[in-house]
Design an enzyme around this catalytic site. Structure first.
Site, mmCIF file in Angstrom:
data_model
loop_
_atom_site.group_PDB
_atom_site.id
_atom_site.type_symbol
_atom_site.label_atom_id
_atom_site.label_comp_id
_atom_site.label_asym_id
_atom_site.label_seq_id
_atom_site.Cartn_x
_atom_site.Cartn_y
_atom_site.Cartn_z
ATOM 1 N N ALA A 63 -3.985 -43.911 19.589
ATOM 2 C CA ALA A 63 -5.374 -44.346 19.719
ATOM 3 C C ALA A 63 -6.253 -43.310 19.029
ATOM 4 O O ALA A 63 -5.836 -42.167 18.835
ATOM 5 C CB ALA A 63 -5.738 -44.449 21.195
ATOM 6 N N GLY A 102 -0.388 -44.726 21.345
ATOM 7 C CA GLY A 102 -0.718 -46.126 21.067
ATOM 8 C C GLY A 102 -0.002 -46.668 19.840
ATOM 9 O O GLY A 102 0.234 -47.871 19.742
ATOM 10 N N GLU A 105 3.284 -47.651 21.137
ATOM 11 C CA GLU A 105 3.057 -48.820 22.001
ATOM 12 C C GLU A 105 2.863 -50.082 21.151
ATOM 13 O O GLU A 105 3.333 -51.160 21.510
ATOM 14 C CB GLU A 105 1.834 -48.570 22.897
ATOM 15 C CG GLU A 105 2.111 -47.519 23.972
ATOM 16 C CD GLU A 105 0.869 -47.119 24.756
ATOM 17 O OE1 GLU A 105 -0.128 -46.729 24.107
ATOM 18 O OE2 GLU A 105 0.889 -47.204 25.993
ATOM 19 N N GLU A 125 0.670 -38.674 25.340
ATOM 20 C CA GLU A 125 -0.618 -38.745 26.034
ATOM 21 C C GLU A 125 -0.781 -37.667 27.095
ATOM 22 O O GLU A 125 -1.894 -37.207 27.368
ATOM 23 C CB GLU A 125 -0.794 -40.132 26.676
ATOM 24 C CG GLU A 125 -1.136 -41.243 25.695
ATOM 25 C CD GLU A 125 0.066 -41.860 25.001
ATOM 26 O OE1 GLU A 125 1.173 -41.285 25.080
ATOM 27 O OE2 GLU A 125 -0.099 -42.919 24.361
HETATM 28 C C1 3H9 Z 1 -3.256 -42.801 22.934
HETATM 29 O O1 3H9 Z 1 -2.658 -43.299 22.029
HETATM 30 C C2 3H9 Z 1 -3.651 -43.546 24.165
HETATM 31 C C3 3H9 Z 1 -2.936 -44.879 24.309
HETATM 32 O O2 3H9 Z 1 -1.746 -44.727 25.019
HETATM 33 C C4 3H9 Z 1 -3.760 -45.838 25.112
HETATM 34 C C5 3H9 Z 1 -4.993 -46.352 24.527
HETATM 35 C C6 3H9 Z 1 -5.580 -47.494 25.299
HETATM 36 N N1 3H9 Z 1 -7.199 -39.590 16.863
HETATM 37 O O3 3H9 Z 1 -2.785 -32.612 13.506
HETATM 38 P P1 3H9 Z 1 -3.238 -32.745 12.107
HETATM 39 C C7 3H9 Z 1 -6.810 -36.011 13.212
HETATM 40 S S1 3H9 Z 1 -3.749 -41.198 22.895
HETATM 41 C C8 3H9 Z 1 -8.149 -39.063 16.070
HETATM 42 O O4 3H9 Z 1 -3.930 -31.616 11.478
HETATM 43 P P2 3H9 Z 1 -0.494 -32.982 11.298
HETATM 44 C C9 3H9 Z 1 -6.822 -34.521 13.501
HETATM 45 O O5 3H9 Z 1 -7.873 -34.187 14.364
HETATM 46 C C10 3H9 Z 1 -3.245 -40.620 21.317
HETATM 47 N N2 3H9 Z 1 -7.901 -38.101 15.159
HETATM 48 O O6 3H9 Z 1 -2.054 -33.209 11.141
HETATM 49 C C11 3H9 Z 1 -6.994 -33.956 12.106
HETATM 50 O O7 3H9 Z 1 -8.360 -34.087 11.756
HETATM 51 P P3 3H9 Z 1 -9.056 -32.972 10.866
HETATM 52 C C12 3H9 Z 1 -1.781 -40.374 21.244
HETATM 53 C C13 3H9 Z 1 -6.652 -37.688 15.051
HETATM 54 O O8 3H9 Z 1 0.139 -33.629 10.143
HETATM 55 C C14 3H9 Z 1 -6.199 -34.938 11.236
HETATM 56 O O9 3H9 Z 1 -6.079 -36.129 12.011
HETATM 57 N N3 3H9 Z 1 -1.457 -39.726 19.984
HETATM 58 C C15 3H9 Z 1 -5.629 -38.199 15.847
HETATM 59 O O10 3H9 Z 1 -0.210 -31.562 11.581
HETATM 60 C C16 3H9 Z 1 -4.828 -34.449 10.886
HETATM 61 O O11 3H9 Z 1 -4.158 -34.042 12.067
HETATM 62 C C17 3H9 Z 1 -1.487 -38.404 19.870
HETATM 63 O O12 3H9 Z 1 -1.725 -37.683 20.802
HETATM 64 C C18 3H9 Z 1 -5.931 -39.200 16.789
HETATM 65 N N4 3H9 Z 1 -4.993 -39.765 17.573
HETATM 66 O O13 3H9 Z 1 -0.069 -33.757 12.618
HETATM 67 C C19 3H9 Z 1 -1.174 -37.855 18.505
HETATM 68 N N5 3H9 Z 1 -4.469 -37.571 15.518
HETATM 69 O O14 3H9 Z 1 -8.317 -32.978 9.571
HETATM 70 C C20 3H9 Z 1 -2.133 -36.757 18.157
HETATM 71 C C21 3H9 Z 1 -4.775 -36.700 14.534
HETATM 72 O O15 3H9 Z 1 -10.477 -33.412 10.790
HETATM 73 N N6 3H9 Z 1 -1.927 -36.261 16.822
HETATM 74 N N7 3H9 Z 1 -6.083 -36.769 14.251
HETATM 75 O O16 3H9 Z 1 -8.880 -31.689 11.623
HETATM 76 C C22 3H9 Z 1 -0.945 -35.403 16.485
HETATM 77 O O17 3H9 Z 1 -0.103 -35.060 17.281
HETATM 78 C C23 3H9 Z 1 -0.921 -34.884 15.080
HETATM 79 O O18 3H9 Z 1 -2.222 -35.006 14.564
HETATM 80 C C24 3H9 Z 1 0.045 -35.624 14.140
HETATM 81 C C25 3H9 Z 1 -0.181 -35.146 12.673
HETATM 82 C C26 3H9 Z 1 1.484 -35.322 14.561
HETATM 83 C C27 3H9 Z 1 -0.187 -37.122 14.156
#
Ligand code: 3H9
Length: 684
Positions: A63, A102, A105, A125
């Site tokens: 999400a 998400g 999911e 999450e």
């Molecule tokens: C969810 O899904 C809830 C659901 O179950 C239910 C809903 C109803 N959103 O980390 P990076 C941005 S909760 C917005 O440097 P990497 C991040 O801030 C979500 N922005 O890259 C950064 O921005 P900036 C569950 C996001 O390659 C840029 O993307 N998912 C999100 O080292 C690059 O990120 C997670 O918890 C996001 N979801 O790693 C995954 N994700 O360049 C969270 C990233 O401006 N994300 N950004 O600083 C991660 O774990 C890592 O970002 C990922 C990439 C592994 C994806």
């Protein structure tokens, strides 16, 4: 709305591709685009199967966390997922990168999943103070069973595709490097076989054995009690997983949403989401853009093979970077290397590392007693005794032998880096790389920017942190830099409270209950009272205890006595010493309840943080928060001292500090910056 959707048809297979950089987070536009793609495919009479894929570096990474604070806007993710699940046509998710939360999911709503070999899936999450709120807690157990689901969702870990295949989370691994082609071929073979439309939500063979039983959840809670302490999201996750076995899917899904919403509105989740973005923010330096040059670091020299030098070396060995380890004497060198080996051996014994990996890491070490052995390395880190003259001497020596362009780094914790840099003829190549003990474990790396440090040197330090798995925080030069400086005031106040007759056990309890792993006094005993009081000439409780050979856990107990199982009880000897030293200093007893103890210990940390900001030592308040979380294990669900201060209300913090200033003196005098923020109605 930007066009994020590409729709293509290959014979009877439609490919719905979303492109929303950087990580295809499932924000409003993305959700709408998925719906548009699926509606188009549904209306296309020739299409028998729909592939859902993403462009760029990853399938939906979850999400959009940035939307969480705002009012929800339909179509919500559960609505998108319901639409995918209701598709009469075959649906296949084509996974690459990190389909997380998400994103996973959404993939689980499809009938089948294909993944590239390097895909990593997961439901992280919990790390944001949430639970998977779009069916994850109801679907994952149906696919992998309750025990695996408990472990996967409460840890939030990323699962490599080979394991995902084994667990049944994906159905096929991509054989080549063309995921879309493989997915189309897979779709065609499914159509040819008239394969069933498998919906995870309709399955319950893996959860049936746990229906109506609670033992497995109780045992899981008990086994992990220490790890889960303080994390509210974990309890909701466990409850929600239990519902997957106990309730029909639709009812479980409804309860999951309620448990998700409860967490989403919590302060803890807000703190953890703030930490997620802050961890990324700290690597951004306004006057050093990402395009700044970086120096290549293929080899490292480390001076000092003591606890710190050895720990620092391990970080580079783990990243496959050769290390020349320098000591003054052969026995110190051998001892340092044997400690590194012992640390790795422990990992081998516990199954976290193979014997070959140990050998490979040890083979990267070149032991040395001669400075000239460092003449060809790209980076030299000094980790010698914390004395200005010794450090300067070392820097003069390395200045004489290091190759041009070599980065000269000091691991100093408190000393003036500018003065150290001036001992060389190349202050532009000097920075601080301040590791936190144990250096191979703690995730913080303070990159200290000297007045003359070149921008590419700073940039290299920040990037290097990532290479060795640390979170970098930039600090300007100032006593104690960021983390040690702000946390030191907690130490002073601990000593004051003790001398004012506050029970040390209660001080420890207050800090433990706040969420730290250990109270400050138990921590002193663990580190060793001799180590802590090394530089002090004053007669203190600790110096007296050390003179009695009470060194802490390692010898005769310290503030506490310890039994064979390391269970502690407050020592009567220590109480007597405290009373004696308090009497000598003329300190009178003061009563303080737990709230006051907490405020007296931690509000000064906030205040010191405000000073650090005002002086420009830290760039932003989030840098202080991350430094405390990564360097001192400040509980992540409090968001660090500065975020926590905002949640309390700065005016309240200021009022308390003023009250303490009246009662206890200038250690509590509020920072003018904090006063200004309150006057202007602002926050950190
Ligand atoms: C969810 O899904 C809830 C659901 O179950 C239910 C809903 C109803 N959103 O980390 P990076 C941005 S909760 C917005 O440097 P990497 C991040 O801030 C979500 N922005 O890259 C950064 O921005 P900036 C569950 C996001 O390659 C840029 O993307 N998912 C999100 O080292 C690059 O990120 C997670 O918890 C996001 N979801 O790693 C995954 N994700 O360049 C969270 C990233 O401006 N994300 N950004 O600083 C991660 O774990 C890592 O970002 C990922 C990439 C592994 C994806």
């Amino acid at each position: 709305m930007a066009n994020l959707l590409t729709y293509e048809v290959h014979d009877d297979v439609a490919v719905v591709t979303i492109d929303s950089p950087p990580v295809n987070a499932l924000g409003f536009d993305v959700r709408q685009s998925i719906i548009k793609g699926f509606e188009k495919a549904a209306a296309d009479a020739d299409v028998q199967a729909i592939i859902l894929a993403c462009k760029g570096r990853t399938f939906f990474a979850g999400a959009d966390i940035r939307e969480f604070g705002a009012a929800p806007k339909s179509p919500l993710l559960p609505e998108v997922i319901a639409l995918i699940e209701s598709s009469p046509k075959l649906t296949i998710a084509a996974l690459h990168g990190t389909p997380l939360g998400g994103g996973l999911e959404t993939a689980l709503a499809c009938h089948y999943r294909v993944a590239t070999a390097d895909t990593r899936v997961g439901l992280p999450e919990v790390k944001l103070g949430l639970l998977p709120g779009a069916g994850g807690t109801q679907k994952l157990p149906r696919l992998v069973g309750i025990p695996a689901a408990l472990e996967i969702i409460t840890s939030g870990r990323q699962i490599k595709s080979a394991e995902a295949l084994e667990l049944g989370l994906v159905d096929k691994l991509c054989s080549g490097d063309d995921l879309i082609k493989d997915s189309i071929d897979f779709a065609k073979s499914l159509i040819a076989q008239d394969a069933p439309r498998l919906l995870v939500c309709e399955r319950n063979e893996k959860t049936a054995e746990h229906k109506g039983k609670s033992d497995i959840y109780d045992a899981f809670r008990e086994k992990n009690a220490r790890r889960f302490r303080g994390f509210k999201s974990v309890e909701n996750i466990i409850k929600s997983i239990q519902l997957s076995a106990d309730l029909p899917y639709d009812q479980g899904l409804k309860r999951e949403r309620e448990l998700f919403t409860e967490l989403q509105q919590s302060r803890d989740a807000a703190a953890q989401q703030y930490v997620f973005f802050s961890e990324r923010e700290t690597s951004k330096i306004p006057d050093i853009p990402k395009t700044t040059a970086v120096r290549t670091i293929d080899s490292v020299g480390i001076i000092g093979a003591g606890t710190m030098g050895g720990g620092i070396a391990m970080n580079f060995l783990n990243a496959n970077i050769p290390v020349t380890l320098l000591e003054q004497k052969q026995d110190a060198l051998e001892h340092g290397i044997s400690v590194i080996k012992k640390n790795y051996q422990r990992s081998v014994n516990s199954g976290r590392m193979t014997e070959q990996a140990l050998e490979a890491r040890m083979a990267l070490i070149t032991p040395s007693l001669d400075y000239t052995d460092l003449s060809s390395v790209d980076l030299i880190i000094e980790a010698v005794f914390e004395t200005m003259e010794i450090k300067k001497d070392v820097f003069r020596k390395i200045d004489a032998i290091a190759k041009p362009g070599c980065i000269l780094a000091s691991n100093t914790s408190y000393l003036d880096l500018n003065e150290i840099a001036e001992a060389t003829k190349r202050p532009q190549d000097v920075i601080g790389l301040h590791f936190f003990s144990p250096a191979n474990v703690m995730n913080l790396l303070e990159v200290v920017r000297g007045d003359k440090s070149d921008k590419d040197v700073i940039n290299t330090g920040m990037r290097l942190a990532k290479t060795i798995g640390k979170t970098p925080v930039l600090s300007r030069v100032g006593w104690g830099f960021i983390a040690n400086r702000v946390m030191k005031v907690r130490g002073y106040q601990t000593d004051n409270l003790i001398l004012q007759g506050v029970n040390p056990e209660i001080i420890d309890k207050v800090i433990y209950d706040y969420g730290f792993a250990m109270g400050p006094i138990a921590m002193k005993d663990l580190v060793g009272l001799d180590v802590l009081g090394r530089d002090s000439t004053e007669r203190t409780v600790e110096s007296v205890l050390v003179s009695m050979d009470r060194l802490g856990q390692k010898k005769n107990g310290g503030y506490y006595d310890y039994d064979q199982n390391r269970q502690r009880t407050l020592s009567p000897v220590a109480i007597e010493v405290i009373q004696q030293v308090a009497a000598e200093k003329g300190i009178e007893a003061v009563a303080a309840d737990e709230d006051e103890i907490l405020a007296r210990l931690l509000y000064p940390v906030i205040n010191e943080g405000a000073k650090v900001l005002d002086e420009g030592i830290a760039l932003r308040s989030c840098d202080i928060d991350i430094a405390c979380i990564k360097g001192y294990n400040w509980p992540v669900y409090k968001g660090g001292p500065m975020f926590w201060a905002n949640t309390i209300g700065l005016e309240k913090v200021l009022t308390k500090l003023r009250e303490f200033e009246q009662r206890f003196g200038e250690a509590f005098t509020p920072s003018p910056y904090l006063v200004r923020l309150v006057e202007e109605g602002k926050e950190f």
